[in-house]
Every structure is written in structure tokens, then in C-alpha cells.
Design a protein around this motif. Sequence first.
Motif, PDB file in Angstrom:
ATOM      1  N   UNK A 407       8.502  -7.447  15.030  1.00  0.00           N
ATOM      2  CA  UNK A 407       7.877  -6.350  15.767  1.00  0.00           C
ATOM      3  C   UNK A 407       6.838  -6.913  16.715  1.00  0.00           C
ATOM      4  N   UNK A 408       6.895  -6.429  17.930  1.00  0.00           N
ATOM      5  CA  UNK A 408       5.880  -6.856  18.887  1.00  0.00           C
ATOM      6  C   UNK A 408       4.598  -6.064  18.667  1.00  0.00           C
ATOM      7  N   UNK A 409       4.755  -4.810  18.246  1.00  0.00           N
ATOM      8  CA  UNK A 409       3.590  -3.940  18.094  1.00  0.00           C
ATOM      9  C   UNK A 409       3.624  -3.198  16.761  1.00  0.00           C
ATOM     10  N   UNK A 410       2.465  -3.108  16.151  1.00  0.00           N
ATOM     11  CA  UNK A 410       2.270  -2.158  15.060  1.00  0.00           C
ATOM     12  C   UNK A 410       1.500  -0.991  15.666  1.00  0.00           C
ATOM     13  N   UNK A 411       2.034   0.217  15.508  1.00  0.00           N
ATOM     14  CA  UNK A 411       1.300   1.396  15.978  1.00  0.00           C
ATOM     15  C   UNK A 411       0.907   2.209  14.752  1.00  0.00           C
ATOM     16  N   UNK A 412      -0.376   2.441  14.593  1.00  0.00           N
ATOM     17  CA  UNK A 412      -0.887   3.165  13.422  1.00  0.00           C
ATOM     18  C   UNK A 412      -1.182   4.601  13.823  1.00  0.00           C
ATOM     19  N   UNK A 413      -0.436   5.541  13.250  1.00  0.00           N
ATOM     20  CA  UNK A 413      -0.640   6.954  13.561  1.00  0.00           C
ATOM     21  C   UNK A 413       0.487   7.476  14.430  1.00  0.00           C
ATOM     22  N   UNK A 414       1.257   8.435  13.891  1.00  0.00           N
ATOM     23  CA  UNK A 414       2.436   8.940  14.615  1.00  0.00           C
ATOM     24  C   UNK A 414       2.157  10.287  15.270  1.00  0.00           C
ATOM     25  N   UNK A 415       0.892  10.520  15.675  1.00  0.00           N
ATOM     26  CA  UNK A 415       0.572  11.714  16.454  1.00  0.00           C
ATOM     27  C   UNK A 415       0.917  11.463  17.922  1.00  0.00           C
ATOM     28  N   UNK A 416       0.316  12.263  18.812  1.00  0.00           N
ATOM     29  CA  UNK A 416       0.627  12.103  20.235  1.00  0.00           C
ATOM     30  C   UNK A 416       0.296  10.696  20.727  1.00  0.00           C
ATOM     31  N   UNK A 417      -0.877  10.201  20.378  1.00  0.00           N
ATOM     32  CA  UNK A 417      -1.304   8.901  20.905  1.00  0.00           C
ATOM     33  C   UNK A 417      -0.307   7.816  20.497  1.00  0.00           C
ATOM     34  N   UNK A 418      -0.046   7.720  19.193  1.00  0.00           N
ATOM     35  CA  UNK A 418       0.819   6.652  18.690  1.00  0.00           C
ATOM     36  C   UNK A 418       2.263   6.825  19.118  1.00  0.00           C
ATOM     37  N   UNK A 419       2.737   8.059  19.119  1.00  0.00           N
ATOM     38  CA  UNK A 419       4.162   8.262  19.429  1.00  0.00           C
ATOM     39  C   UNK A 419       4.449   8.001  20.907  1.00  0.00           C
ATOM     40  N   UNK A 420       3.545   8.439  21.766  1.00  0.00           N
ATOM     41  CA  UNK A 420       3.755   8.184  23.200  1.00  0.00           C
ATOM     42  C   UNK A 420       3.758   6.675  23.450  1.00  0.00           C
ATOM     43  N   UNK A 421       2.825   5.970  22.834  1.00  0.00           N
ATOM     44  CA  UNK A 421       2.792   4.522  23.061  1.00  0.00           C
ATOM     45  C   UNK A 421       4.011   3.834  22.468  1.00  0.00           C
ATOM     46  N   UNK A 422       4.429   4.265  21.275  1.00  0.00           N
ATOM     47  CA  UNK A 422       5.631   3.658  20.674  1.00  0.00           C
ATOM     48  C   UNK A 422       6.821   3.861  21.607  1.00  0.00           C
ATOM     49  N   UNK A 423       6.969   5.081  22.102  1.00  0.00           N
ATOM     50  CA  UNK A 423       8.102   5.387  22.990  1.00  0.00           C
ATOM     51  C   UNK A 423       8.050   4.540  24.253  1.00  0.00           C
ATOM     52  N   UNK A 424       6.860   4.494  24.885  1.00  0.00           N
ATOM     53  CA  UNK A 424       6.738   3.756  26.149  1.00  0.00           C
ATOM     54  C   UNK A 424       7.004   2.262  25.939  1.00  0.00           C
ATOM     55  N   UNK A 425       6.393   1.708  24.893  1.00  0.00           N
ATOM     56  CA  UNK A 425       6.546   0.268  24.668  1.00  0.00           C
ATOM     57  C   UNK A 425       8.008  -0.069  24.384  1.00  0.00           C
ATOM     58  N   UNK A 426       8.686   0.795  23.608  1.00  0.00           N
ATOM     59  CA  UNK A 426      10.080   0.526  23.255  1.00  0.00           C
ATOM     60  C   UNK A 426      10.998   0.750  24.456  1.00  0.00           C
ATOM     61  N   UNK A 427      10.861   1.919  25.083  1.00  0.00           N
ATOM     62  CA  UNK A 427      11.808   2.260  26.148  1.00  0.00           C
ATOM     63  C   UNK A 427      11.410   1.636  27.480  1.00  0.00           C
ATOM     64  N   UNK A 428      10.119   1.509  27.716  1.00  0.00           N
ATOM     65  CA  UNK A 428       9.670   1.010  29.015  1.00  0.00           C
ATOM     66  C   UNK A 428       9.577  -0.498  29.080  1.00  0.00           C
ATOM     67  N   UNK A 429       9.291  -1.153  27.951  1.00  0.00           N
ATOM     68  CA  UNK A 429       9.091  -2.602  27.981  1.00  0.00           C
ATOM     69  C   UNK A 429       9.978  -3.342  26.994  1.00  0.00           C
ATOM     70  N   UNK A 430      10.897  -2.600  26.377  1.00  0.00           N
ATOM     71  CA  UNK A 430      11.827  -3.216  25.426  1.00  0.00           C
ATOM     72  C   UNK A 430      11.109  -3.934  24.289  1.00  0.00           C
TER      73      UNK A 430
END
Length: 790
Positions: A407-430
Motif C-alpha cells: 500500500x502506498x497510503x494508509x487512510x484513517x477514517x472512511x468519512x468524506x475526507x478519507x474516502x475522497x482522498x482514497x478515491x483520488x489517490x487510487x483513481x487519479x494517481x494509481x
Amino acid sequence: MNPATPPLARASEPPILLCFSHLRWNFVYQRPQHLMSRFARTHTVLYVEEPMFDSPHGPRLEARDEPGGVRVLVPHLFPGQQGEQAEDTQRVLLDGYLADLDAGGRGMVLWYYTPMSLAISDHLHAGYIVYDCMDELSAFRGAPPQMVAREQKLLALADVVFTGGYSLYQAKRGLHENVYAFPSSVDISHFARARETLPDPEDQAGIPHPRLGFHGVLDERLDIDLLGQLADLRPDWHLVLIGPVVKVDPACLPRRSNIHYLGGKDYKDLPAYLAGWDVALMPFARNESTRFISPTKTPEYLAGGRAVVSTPIADVVRSYGDCGMVRIADTAEAFAHAIDAELSGGADRAALCRRADAILAGMSWDGIWLRMAEVMSKGRLAMEGLSILPGALRPGMSRRAAANDDYDYLVVGAGFAGSVLAERLAAGMNKRVLLIDRRPHIGGNAYDHRDEAGILVHEYGPHIFHTNSARVMDYLSRFTEWRPYEHRVLAHVDGKLVPMPINLTTLRMLFDRDFTPGQAGEFLAARAEAIDPVRTSEDVVLSTVGRELYEKFFRGYTRKQWGLDPSQLDKSVAARVPARSSLDDRYFTDEFQCMPLHGYTRMFEKMLDHPNITVLTGKSYDEIRHVASFGHTIYCGPIDEFFGHCYGNLPYRSLQFRHVTLDRARFQPVAVVNYPSEDVPYTRITEYKHLTGQVHEKTSVTYEFPSAEGDPYYPVPRPENMRLFRRYQELADKISGVTFVGRLATYRYYNMDQVVAQALAVYERIAAAERTNAGPPDLDRLAAPEALKP
Ligand code: FAD
Ligand code: UDP
């Protein structure tokens, strides 16, 4: 060996996982495929199939790479080759292949689905041996006579035994000291698509309703007599059977005009078939071959929102029958009766989906994979210096090694903040992202779900979406459609329900006078107190509407909500609800006001449905950080907790929610009624059907009781708290590898759209840093996004 296939391994890579299976990889997509594809994210996985006797010119080992990253090895032997001779040949083929990979040098984990494969592998030096027992194979038709003895040998060699169900667990736990039950899981978001209207596949479209469906292998486990009898009993029902026919003579299958055999289908297409069924069936025979089965299709059908009728299979009865989730029937007549009940109104789809969601909550193949890897890591594997855990979860891994690994990133918290970043990092930066939340669900405070009555409610109080940011709107619209909704609030004041924020109508109703907008403005201006500078929430209200309205609308509410007098709170709090002299009675004036059409949770599910994202709920940062080291962490929890409250607790205000369902269609005229008086202990009551537009004979409401104890919901804006927060912020600046994002971590009283804007801004900074080759950015500073206008 196929000389065209290059070797997979490098000496520095983690151990090879060699999986022996009686099921061909491309047969049906089930437990081995789900698990091995996940192990293949981080390890070389070789999936060894049983031989094919189709190579007249000499034995060879076919090696082919499947899309999920698993390499499938198929021995092709001389036609007619048998017994020990065939096993010897396979052994030689496999040894040659492993030598080319330097598998010995890297270490190997052996993983068995069939004990029969011991004959070709018991000489291999293994760092760890797993027996993943998914069926009682010895009870299956055509089982080789050596099966029982080979299983005994495998049980003696294995370091751990996993079982695919509880009956199997009971059968095996006395035979080995390290047995764990891991009942098969379900890809919930995949099958949940069947809850929506999907185009009927061509070969199913012409079949009339009611349709009763089955997907799975058609073999000796199926009660074919029952199927035939059911078809005869109800000639106007149509049985749809999907799956390959195996081991039984197709001629033995019952043939009727209302039984339709559609053959095997791709895993990806199953939801489309499921969506077209009225009831799903599990007509399993009751014999030796089904005594221990734990059919994966049960949770799949339920995730797809279908009512299920099953014969009394022990694991189905235990997990789904006893609680009434699946109807159990043991004869064709009983099946017909149960199906009748489902077809004639028993099947309230929304209620069924809600109960199914409750039962399936927390089930995921990702979760099983990681828990299995954790179990394995505690045993001999670690002593051998090997690890099967994704690198990010490995103890003692250096940060650099982990960053280069899973994993390149650990994101703690699956609310708006964490989910948006998880999505962007995965889909936008692979990037590969592990997203965790200590709650048992995603969505953070915006999480919604259907309650007992089937009404969509917000677990953590009403969340109304509003924004002026087209960018935030565009971004979220990728994951949801919207329902137009403008929020209106009434306040219970002087025994009346009057609009809030205070507006022309409020004044007319309270003072029984017919104000024009101009007169209303003058009326308020005459009462407003001259205060300069305006610092507190009391100041802001007194200076705009005067003491009488302040006391009626603000003082009590704020004291209850915050446990503080408005004079102790920053002006920004009460400034959220400004008085107006117009007729506009909307709570918000933003350009975009709407609700996600299928709810927030569904929107989050779509956001996180990406192969690079692994979601782990029910896990806190504390649990993960003790076993883990990550390249970079995005932290969306309370910032003081991150630093062990070293400067003391940052105050966060909490709420207790009382959720109630009432036996009436409507409770109050608008979604939210505020109760500013200190005579009642709650601040407001929300009735969700106004927000969601749901039509239901009952209604669900939530009372909010502010409280000092409980989950942190609101940062408390006052100067001394901001000073304390800044001390934590300074600490955050000093550590590297962690970015703090969101309402709790940046201690800001943000609405959802502001958190989305903040997360998108953080993402842009990360992407920009990567574009300039700055390496993994150490964005420890709190984000200061521009697009944060409320
Ligand atoms: P959260 O949604 O709080 O998510 C943080 C997540 O992190 C949580 O799920 C938590 O479990 C997890 N977490 C924390 N610490 C750890 C840890 N150590 N390990 C693992 N997980 C951890 N906004 C609006 O725009 N409109 C509204 O109408 C509205 N109404 C609201 C009503 C209420 C009652 C509340 C409390 C808030 C409301 N909000 C509203 C604000 C909205 O909830 C927030 O802006 C938004 O949810 C913040 O998202 P977040 O990701 O920053 O935090
Ligand atoms: N407020 C109040 N009376 C009301 C509504 C709001 O005094 O009828 C004050 C109260 O201090 C509240 C603040 O205004 O906390 C902000 O209200 P808002 O509805 O924006 O709060 P939310 O619950 O949405 O965060």
C-alpha cells in the motif's frame, strides 16, 4: 515448461504462494479465485490445477497469467497416463518450473484445496503449509479412494487449517490444533447491483415471471427430483438454472418447458441474471455431499436483494435460517408454499434488503484475506523469516520498504475526507490505498442505512447537502445521482412552529403583524444592540436581532447544543443561521441543494469501488499502527488523539441520538423542527422521509440530545480551543509522513462540502508534488484550500 513464459521472481521478492486446487481457475469464480487474487496483489501466486491428459507428444506444463495476477499452471500429460506414473511426471514438471524461479531461495507457502496434490508436492521445502478446507471432498461423487488417507497426512503436515463453513469447522477442529472457521464471504458491491434495474440478459429476457433462479455448479449436490416436482407443481413458475453441469449426466436433469438451463456464465454477469429473478433457490439434496457445505451463493443472493428458499443445509439453517433471513423448506410442496409467501407480498424488498445488509455487514473477501494472513503470520511462517502479510501490515518493515511494497497510503477514517482522498489517490494517481475506519461502516458521520422498518435514516443525525462549489458538486456527481431538496426548518417558540432562520414569516407569526420586508428590516434594526467589536455568538445575534429574539431562538438552543453560553462561543457558530427580512424560508441559500438519490452510503460505496482500494472497517489506527509502517498516512481522526492527548483533550461536543419509528406516515410538517427552549432536553427532531422523499406507511425520526460524552462530532470554536489546537498543529508540522485532513483532524466546524473541497485540495498538492518528482510528499501542514466558502 512453456519456454515463452519468462520467470516471475526476483530474489528479493516475498515468498511464493503455491496453491493446489481441484477446481480449474476458469471454472466458476469462487473461494480460491477470490482469495488467491488478493494474495497475488502482494505475492507471486502459482495456482496448480489437476492434470489434463491431452498431450500425446509428451508432458508439458502450461503457464498462463490470469488478469488478477495469478499464474495458473496446468500439467498436460500423455492421454491415459495414470496413478503414480502421472504423479511422478507432475512432480518433475513442477520441480523444473520452481527451480527456474529460484523458489527454494525465496521460500514457499503451500496452500492446499485438495489433499490429493500432496502426492506431487510433499517433497517441497515449505516455510508454511495451509489446508483451506472448503468442502468435504471425500464425500463428493467420484472422490478418489485415497482422499481420506491423504487428508490425514495433510492434517499432520499443515501449520493451519481454515474451513469454509462452521459444520466443516466442527468436523475438523478435533483433528488439528490450529483450525479457524472462515465461512466464505461475498463481494457485496458486485452483487448489490442486482438491487437496481439491470437490463435482462438476452437468454433470460424471454422467460416469463415469476422466475425462480439458481446459480452455481449443477452436480450431485442438487436435488434434481425436487426441481422436477416443483416445476410440475407450479407449471406457471419458471425455474432458471445458471451454471455448468458437472459429474452428473445432463440427461438425468429434469426437462420441462418451465425449466431453463442457461449454462455457465461469467462472474461479472451474474448480477444481471439475479436482478431478473423473483426468488432465489438453493434446492440442495440432503446427502453426504451436502452435509458440510456452506454455499457462497447464500450471501450473494442476499446482497443481490433476493428472497431465498433453501433446503435445510446445516450451515444455511444456522447462519441464515434460524434468524428468518432464508426460508427453509424440505419438499417441493414446502418450497412452493415458501415461494408463494414471498411472491404474495411477503417479499417487501426494502425490508428484505435492510435485513440482508444487517446480516452481511462487515463481510468481505478483503477482510477474510487479511485475517487469514494475520493468523498465518503468528505461526512458523514468521520464524522462517517469511511473511504473507501485505508489506504495509508487516511488523518491523522499514518505512521505505513498505512504501515500495503493497500500500502506498494508509487512510484513517472512511468519512468524506478519507474516502475522497482514497478515491483520488487510487483513481487519479494509481496508488494502492488501505482505508480503515474503527466504525463498522464507511461514510463517517454521513452514514445512512435502512432501519428496522426499512426507512432510510441517518445514523448520526440529519445530513443535508448544500454547496456553492460547482467543483465539489461535479466531483460527487460521479458517484451519485441527486434528488432536489431545499431544507426548511421550523422552531418551536411560544407554542408555535415558526420558520428558522428568522425571516419575515417568523416575525409575522410571532408578533401577529403584517410586516413588509422594509418594515421587518426596520423592526430588527430597532432592536439590534450596538456591539463593537462583534466577537461571540451572543454578540452576533444581539447585534442583528436584539435580546428578545436572541433569547427565544438562540440562547437556550446554543446552551444545550454546546454546553456553553453563546457569549463563550466564537461568532462564527451563530453566524451560520443569519436572520433575514425577506420571505425566503430556506435554511441554506447555497446554489446547489440536493440529497444523494440512493443515500450517502451508496455514494460512498461507488466512490470506494476501485481495485486499488482495500477497505477495512472495525479497525482503529491504533490496531494497525502497532503492526504496520506505511509510506504515507492520511489521518482524519481527532488530532489530539493522534498525539496521545499530550497537551490535554481538545474539546469536541457530542450528541446522543434517539431513533424512533412511529406507526404513522407523517410526524411533523418539515424535516427538522428545532426546540430552543431549555425546558426540553433535546435540540431538534428530524423526520427523514422529508429529506429522502421515501414513501412509507410508517415514519422514522431522530431526537438529538447534546452531550459532553461520546463520539467526537463538533470541534468547539472558541479562542482557547484554537490555541490548544495550534499546539497540536505545531506537532503535526514536525512529524513527517502524515497529512491531517477533515473536520476532526483540522479541528474546523466544516460542512460536508467544505471537507470534500479540503480533501480535493490536499490531493492536488500531493499530485503536484509527485509531478515535480518531489517524491512522496510530506504534507504535514494542514490543508488551506481556497474553495471553502460555505
Ligand atoms: P467524519 O465523517 O467524522 O469521519 C471521520 C471518520 O474517522 C469516522 O468515521 C471515524 O470513525 C474515523 N476515525 C476517527 N479516528 C479513527 C481512528 N483512530 N482509527 C480509525 N478510524 C478513525 N454537514 C453538512 O454539510 N450538512 C449537514 O446537514 C450536516 N449535518 C450534520 C449533523 C450532525 C449531527 C453532525 C455531527 C455533522 C453534520 N455535518 C453536516 C457535518 C459533516 O458530518 C461533516 O462535515 C463530515 O462528515 C466530516 O467528514 P470527515 O471525513 O472529516 O469526518
Ligand atoms: N442555533 C440556535 N438556534 C437554532 C438553530 C441554530 O441557537 O434554532 C445556533 C446553535 O448554536 C447552533 C448554531 O446556531 O449550534 C449552528 O446551527 P446549525 O444548524 O448550522 O448547526 P449544525 O447542527 O448543522 O452544525
